[in-house]
Design a protein around this motif. Structure first.
Motif, PDB file in Angstrom:
ATOM      1  N   ARG A 349    -106.580 -80.228   9.099  1.00  0.00           N
ATOM      2  CA  ARG A 349    -105.735 -79.050   8.927  1.00  0.00           C
ATOM      3  C   ARG A 349    -106.246 -77.934   9.809  1.00  0.00           C
ATOM      4  NH1 ARG A 349    -103.118 -77.615   3.250  1.00  0.00           N
ATOM      5  NH2 ARG A 349    -102.007 -79.576   2.924  1.00  0.00           N
ATOM      6  N   ALA A 350    -105.354 -77.448  10.622  1.00  0.00           N
ATOM      7  CA  ALA A 350    -105.745 -76.336  11.492  1.00  0.00           C
ATOM      8  C   ALA A 350    -105.754 -75.063  10.666  1.00  0.00           C
ATOM      9  CB  ALA A 350    -104.755 -76.200  12.641  1.00  0.00           C
ATOM     10  N   ASP A 351    -106.346 -74.069  11.263  1.00  0.00           N
ATOM     11  CA  ASP A 351    -106.353 -72.775  10.612  1.00  0.00           C
ATOM     12  C   ASP A 351    -104.914 -72.321  10.410  1.00  0.00           C
ATOM     13  OD1 ASP A 351    -108.404 -70.679   9.915  1.00  0.00           O
ATOM     14  OD2 ASP A 351    -106.940 -69.480  11.015  1.00  0.00           O
ATOM     15  N   ARG A 352    -104.702 -71.652   9.317  1.00  0.00           N
ATOM     16  CA  ARG A 352    -103.351 -71.199   8.974  1.00  0.00           C
ATOM     17  C   ARG A 352    -102.724 -70.387  10.122  1.00  0.00           C
ATOM     18  NH1 ARG A 352    -100.499 -70.244   3.861  1.00  0.00           N
ATOM     19  NH2 ARG A 352    -101.853 -71.704   2.807  1.00  0.00           N
ATOM     20  N   ASP A 353    -103.537 -69.480  10.662  1.00  0.00           N
ATOM     21  CA  ASP A 353    -103.037 -68.632  11.754  1.00  0.00           C
ATOM     22  C   ASP A 353    -102.667 -69.472  12.965  1.00  0.00           C
ATOM     23  OD1 ASP A 353    -103.508 -66.592  10.148  1.00  0.00           O
ATOM     24  OD2 ASP A 353    -105.237 -65.777  11.229  1.00  0.00           O
ATOM     25  N   VAL A 354    -103.531 -70.429  13.232  1.00  0.00           N
ATOM     26  CA  VAL A 354    -103.306 -71.262  14.407  1.00  0.00           C
ATOM     27  C   VAL A 354    -101.985 -72.012  14.278  1.00  0.00           C
ATOM     28  CG1 VAL A 354    -104.178 -73.226  15.723  1.00  0.00           C
ATOM     29  CG2 VAL A 354    -105.778 -71.514  14.826  1.00  0.00           C
ATOM     30  N   LEU A 355    -101.801 -72.583  13.117  1.00  0.00           N
ATOM     31  CA  LEU A 355    -100.568 -73.332  12.894  1.00  0.00           C
ATOM     32  C   LEU A 355     -99.363 -72.403  12.977  1.00  0.00           C
ATOM     33  CD1 LEU A 355     -98.961 -75.788  12.217  1.00  0.00           C
ATOM     34  CD2 LEU A 355     -99.505 -75.477   9.819  1.00  0.00           C
ATOM     35  N   MET A 356     -99.516 -71.230  12.382  1.00  0.00           N
ATOM     36  CA  MET A 356     -98.395 -70.305  12.378  1.00  0.00           C
ATOM     37  C   MET A 356     -98.037 -69.900  13.810  1.00  0.00           C
ATOM     38  SD  MET A 356     -97.970 -66.975  10.007  1.00  0.00           S
ATOM     39  CE  MET A 356     -98.413 -67.674   8.443  1.00  0.00           C
ATOM     40  N   ASN A 357     -99.063 -69.632  14.572  1.00  0.00           N
ATOM     41  CA  ASN A 357     -98.827 -69.273  15.967  1.00  0.00           C
ATOM     42  C   ASN A 357     -98.145 -70.409  16.715  1.00  0.00           C
ATOM     43  OD1 ASN A 357     -99.866 -66.755  15.684  1.00  0.00           O
ATOM     44  ND2 ASN A 357    -101.890 -67.285  16.461  1.00  0.00           N
ATOM     45  N   ALA A 358     -98.590 -71.616  16.445  1.00  0.00           N
ATOM     46  CA  ALA A 358     -97.996 -72.770  17.110  1.00  0.00           C
ATOM     47  C   ALA A 358     -96.520 -72.878  16.751  1.00  0.00           C
ATOM     48  CB  ALA A 358     -98.746 -74.037  16.703  1.00  0.00           C
ATOM     49  N   LEU A 359     -96.224 -72.605  15.486  1.00  0.00           N
ATOM     50  CA  LEU A 359     -94.829 -72.681  15.056  1.00  0.00           C
ATOM     51  C   LEU A 359     -93.994 -71.587  15.726  1.00  0.00           C
ATOM     52  CD1 LEU A 359     -95.260 -73.497  11.266  1.00  0.00           C
ATOM     53  CD2 LEU A 359     -94.500 -75.019  13.087  1.00  0.00           C
ATOM     54  N   PHE A 360     -94.566 -70.408  15.793  1.00  0.00           N
ATOM     55  CA  PHE A 360     -93.836 -69.328  16.448  1.00  0.00           C
ATOM     56  C   PHE A 360     -93.570 -69.679  17.909  1.00  0.00           C
ATOM     57  CE2 PHE A 360     -95.155 -66.341  13.022  1.00  0.00           C
ATOM     58  CZ  PHE A 360     -93.888 -65.902  12.710  1.00  0.00           C
ATOM     59  N   LYS A 361     -94.569 -70.270  18.520  1.00  0.00           N
ATOM     60  CA  LYS A 361     -94.420 -70.661  19.921  1.00  0.00           C
ATOM     61  C   LYS A 361     -93.288 -71.665  20.069  1.00  0.00           C
ATOM     62  CE  LYS A 361     -98.178 -70.110  23.085  1.00  0.00           C
ATOM     63  NZ  LYS A 361     -99.572 -70.394  23.331  1.00  0.00           N
ATOM     64  N   ALA A 362     -93.255 -72.605  19.146  1.00  0.00           N
ATOM     65  CA  ALA A 362     -92.211 -73.618  19.188  1.00  0.00           C
ATOM     66  C   ALA A 362     -90.843 -72.965  19.039  1.00  0.00           C
ATOM     67  CB  ALA A 362     -92.445 -74.631  18.077  1.00  0.00           C
ATOM     68  N   PHE A 363     -90.759 -72.030  18.129  1.00  0.00           N
ATOM     69  CA  PHE A 363     -89.464 -71.381  17.894  1.00  0.00           C
ATOM     70  C   PHE A 363     -89.062 -70.476  19.048  1.00  0.00           C
ATOM     71  CE2 PHE A 363     -90.026 -72.460  13.338  1.00  0.00           C
ATOM     72  CZ  PHE A 363     -88.804 -73.092  13.170  1.00  0.00           C
ATOM     73  N   GLU A 364     -90.016 -70.139  19.885  1.00  0.00           N
ATOM     74  CA  GLU A 364     -89.660 -69.377  21.073  1.00  0.00           C
ATOM     75  C   GLU A 364     -88.811 -70.228  22.011  1.00  0.00           C
ATOM     76  OE1 GLU A 364     -93.027 -67.791  23.099  1.00  0.00           O
ATOM     77  OE2 GLU A 364     -93.389 -66.344  21.497  1.00  0.00           O
ATOM     78  N   LYS A 365     -89.074 -71.532  21.981  1.00  0.00           N
ATOM     79  CA  LYS A 365     -88.376 -72.419  22.907  1.00  0.00           C
ATOM     80  C   LYS A 365     -87.024 -72.838  22.346  1.00  0.00           C
ATOM     81  CE  LYS A 365     -92.614 -74.144  24.915  1.00  0.00           C
ATOM     82  NZ  LYS A 365     -93.688 -75.063  24.559  1.00  0.00           N
ATOM     83  N   HIS A 366     -87.003 -73.182  21.093  1.00  0.00           N
ATOM     84  CA  HIS A 366     -85.741 -73.612  20.484  1.00  0.00           C
ATOM     85  C   HIS A 366     -85.557 -72.893  19.170  1.00  0.00           C
ATOM     86  CE1 HIS A 366     -85.474 -76.794  23.437  1.00  0.00           C
ATOM     87  NE2 HIS A 366     -86.732 -77.094  23.170  1.00  0.00           N
TER      88      HIS A 366
END
Ligand SMILES: [Zn+2]
Length: 796
Positions: A349-366
């Protein structure tokens, strides 16, 4: 026979032979094929004294010589003597020709006739071509032998002056297609100085035909490797045909002259470039030297042609299809994942922030994602991804994006790749006794935390005296804590923390997902007066570890590497009561500077800022500080510098009330108000009434470290008094009663006052642990009581 070319000639370019610029190679193969210019002039019999020397033309322009009439020549005789006559002198084309014939002799030894033909040199003139023909000289044996003799003794030093341009280029063919045979042969000639390199055969003209001139090089000389080291000539020598014929042409549309270095004032053999050119003579015939079309030469040509026609790239037919795979870049993450898979590790499990950032990044694309895709993308367990998604995204259960996740509207416009760090605090109720509020987000973390309340003071990443295990097991925290982290304990380790790169809370082993607030000043460490400077503030590390200073930039760096959710800004705390107005004013300016520097344009500051508000005991400056700093865009709340009113000081509550009123008046009321520092229950209730929402737990720690336990009176906060047990007092030595009756804490449930007295007096660590547990429990209970009290109050 020394044909020369005017190096910067204006001779029209003959058509190229289409072989491009690969001069050297072409020359090796085919050098003799191309024509060259030859000066015949010198081999005649004109009295030297009458030879004309054409005046120097400074730019080498040969315009005086117009050879149009040459085209009239026919039946050219190879070597002619042209008698000079007075008419010739008259016919000088533009009068620039001077008559100092002797000088011609000196001009250049390469004009072989000078020394060998006393009868005179030939000066070809353009006039009277008919006469020239009449005066053809019969080449008898004697003359031929003289010529041969002259040719045999040819010694060709590199021409000086401008000619050296040609010379230095070695075998490189001039851009003109006429190749100077003399240049080509020079190497041979030079390396065979004094010996015979070949023979020039001149056949007298037969009837109706021009005279035949051919050159036969001596095989021995030709095959000798070049002494000048030119590899090209060495390799060329093998294929160079030995026999060449000269094909004599008229110069129809060209004017060419022979130039020599004008060495009028020098001795002939001085190899000095004077820079002056003299026109030595004029070229009247062009002879192309061609190899005889014998078998060897033809074979060479065929070889060459075959070579030239061979395509550089060929299409090859393959028997079967080749397997070629599209190149695919292997990214580091993929490699890491593969490695992880190989090693059989479970998905961590990644750090909560890390995962959240990754998700935000993903949503930037689609805009829309299926959970499965996001799980693949982030390489995290589906449950975990879903958990975070529920915080920031909504699930579409209806078309057109059924079963897909989409960011919540409030997050959609974030250009930041991370969730915006903020302190979300809402005032729910405002009464005469203070205000009730709720914190729903701290930094990037969601939580539920009712105010008034307190942060949990930590030192070096721990609640003092408690390990996280103990804290978890024996300290009953009713609310999700926000930890207060003074920089003192880690200030010396900031480089290590930077290297560690996962932030301060992780470095200190704090609970995952803990909300951490970084602050500059440790409320439990006293700072001395008089050390703050214009650009930095001083603070003490405590325990005799000395003073440190920090400026806005360093603090910003520290905040950024700390990975904390929020932070206090710098404040000049050092404004003693008796300070002059000037000092107050200066402190205010400084504070404003700190704030400005902290949030300099383009400077990234991670975390939410609680703006520190100072101003000492002066109401005016408190207000000014609030106005100057508290309205910043980055402000998420306020941190009040109140060290004058900490526990232990004599406190003027009227003054305190006044300065708090002045401070809060210009500020937005909804933002959280934090007052760090040890305040006893009485003060806390007073401050809550003034509108403070958040405190810290330093009072409880301070009491514990002083071997004291405190207990609120039963009707707190109606009565804000509290009981204090000081274990330094001997009266507790034999008190076998529990620490406090009715307290649910671990200390009170299990230990007597006598034992606690024993522990503290023998400085056992457990004493401090137990007192900390009790005091923190009591302090939290205090806020619970306050909240209860306020909730029962009528709203203002
Ligand atoms: Zn207790």
């Amino acid at each position: 026979m020394t044909p020369r070319r005017n190096s910067d000639s204006n001779i029209p370019e003959p058509t190229q032979n289409g072989m491009g610029n690969d001069d050297l190679r072409q020359y090796e193969i085919d050098g003799w094929r191309v024509g060259y210019a030859v000066q015949i002039q010198g081999i005649g019999f004109v009295p030297v004294g009458n030879a004309r020397r054409v005046g120097d033309d400074e730019d080498g322009n040969l315009s005086p010589f117009v050879s149009d009439e040459d085209s009239d020549d026919c039946g050219y005789a190879g070597y002619q003597s042209i008698p000079s006559g007075p008419d010739n002198e008259e016919e000088t084309l533009n009068g620039e020709i001077d008559e100092t014939g002797e000088q011609e002799q000196e001009a250049n030894g390469e004009i072989e006739e000078n020394e060998t033909k006393p009868d005179g040199a030939v000066v070809q003139t353009d006039e009277k071509p008919a006469e020239l023909h009449k005066k053809d000289i019969e080449l008898n044996d004697e003359k031929v032998s003289i010529i041969r003799q002259a040719m045999g003794g040819l010694n060709l030093p590199p021409p000086p002056g401008k000619m050296s341009k040609l010379n230095s280029s070695g075998l490189k063919r001039p851009s003109n297609d006429f190749v100077d045979i003399e240049m080509a042969r020079r190497e041979h000639w030079e390396s065979n100085t004094g010996s015979e390199i070949g023979r020039l055969v001149v056949n007298p003209p037969e009837k109706g035909k021009a005279s035949q001139v051919s050159f036969i090089s001596k095989p021995s000389t030709q095959n000798q490797p070049s002494s000048s080291g030119s590899s090209s000539s060495a390799s060329a020598s093998k294929s160079i045909p030995e026999e060449h014929t000269f094909i004599i042409h008229d110069l129809a549309n060209q004017t060419m002259a022979v130039l020599v270095e004008d060495k009028t004032v020098l001795k002939e053999d001085y190899n000095i470039a004077t820079g002056n050119l003299a026109v030595e003579g004029k070229i009247v015939k062009r002879a192309e030297c061609r190899p005889l079309a014998n078998q060897n030469y033809m074979k060479m040509k065929v070889d060459q042609m075959l070579r030239n026609t061979k395509p550089k790239q060929q299409v090859i037919k393959l028997d079967r299809a080749e397997n070629k795979f599209k190149p695919k870049s292997v990214h580091e993450e993929d490699l890491a994942r593969l490695k992880q898979k190989k090693e059989g590790a479970k998905t961590v499990r990644a750090d909560r922030d890390v995962l959240m950032n990754a998700l935000f990044k993903a949503f930037e694309k689609h805009q829309y994602y299926r959970l499965q895709d996001l799980q693949m993308l982030t390489n995290q367990p589906a449950n975990y991804v879903k958990e975070i998604l529920q915080m920031i995204a909504v699930y579409n259960s209806a078309p057109p994006h059924k079963s897909m996740w989409e960011l919540k509207p409030e997050y959609r416009n974030y250009t930041l790749t991370r969730i915006r760090s903020m302190v979300k605090h809402a005032v729910e109720k405002k009464t005469a006794l203070g205000r009730l509020g709720k914190i729903t987000q701290w930094g990037v973390k969601q939580l539920e935390h009712a105010t008034p309340s307190c942060m949990m003071y930590t030192r070096a990443g721990h609640i003092p005296h408690l390990t996280w295990d103990v804290a978890e097991k024996w300290l009953d925290l009713k609310q999700t804590p926000i930890y207060q982290f003074p920089i003192q304990s880690i200030f010396e380790s900031r480089e290590i923390i930077k290297k560690y790169n996962k932030g301060l809370p992780s470095f200190c082993g704090m609970p995952k997902d803990a909300s951490v607030h970084l602050c500059v000043l440790d409320p439990l460490i006293e700072n001395n007066s008089g050390y703050n400077e214009t650009t930095c503030i001083a603070f003490w590390l405590g325990d005799g570890a000395g003073k440190r200073t920090i400026n806005a930039q360093n603090y910003r760096n520290l905040v950024n590497i700390s990975g904390c959710d929020s932070f206090d800004t710098l404040v000049d705390y050092d404004i003693p009561r008796d300070s002059t107005q000037k000092k107050f004013s200066k402190a205010m300016d400084r504070k404003q500077c700190f704030t400005m520097q902290m949030f300099e344009q383009d400077a990234e500051v991670k975390g939410s800022a609680l703006i520190s508000l100072g101003g000492g005991p002066n109401a005016y400056f408190r207000r000014r500080c609030a106005v100057d700093n508290g309205l910043k865009e980055r402000c998420e709340g306020f941190s009040l510098e109140l060290h004058d009113y900490f526990y232990g000081n004599e406190i003027d509550k009227v003054e305190l009330k006044k300065i708090l009123e002045e401070t809060f008046a210009p500020l937005p009321p909804s933002k959280i108000r934090f007052a760090p520092g040890p305040f006893d229950p009485s003060m806390v209730f007073f401050l809550v009434q003034q509108g403070i929402d958040l405190f810290d737990s330093t009072f409880a720690i301070k009491m514990a470290e002083e071997a004291k336990a405190f207990k609120l009176v039963d009707d707190y906060p109606h009565s804000d008094a509290f009981d204090l047990v000081d274990f330094h007092e001997a009266k507790y030595t034999d008190k076998m009663t529990p620490l406090f009756d009715g307290c649910p804490c671990y200390a009170c449930q299990n230990y007597t006052r006598a034992y606690l007295h024993h522990l503290t007096n023998t400085k056992e660590m457990l004493g401090m642990i137990l007192l900390t547990i009790h005091n923190l429990t009591e302090y939290q209970k205090m806020f619970e009581l306050i909240r209860q009290k306020i909730s029962n109050e009528p709203e203002l």
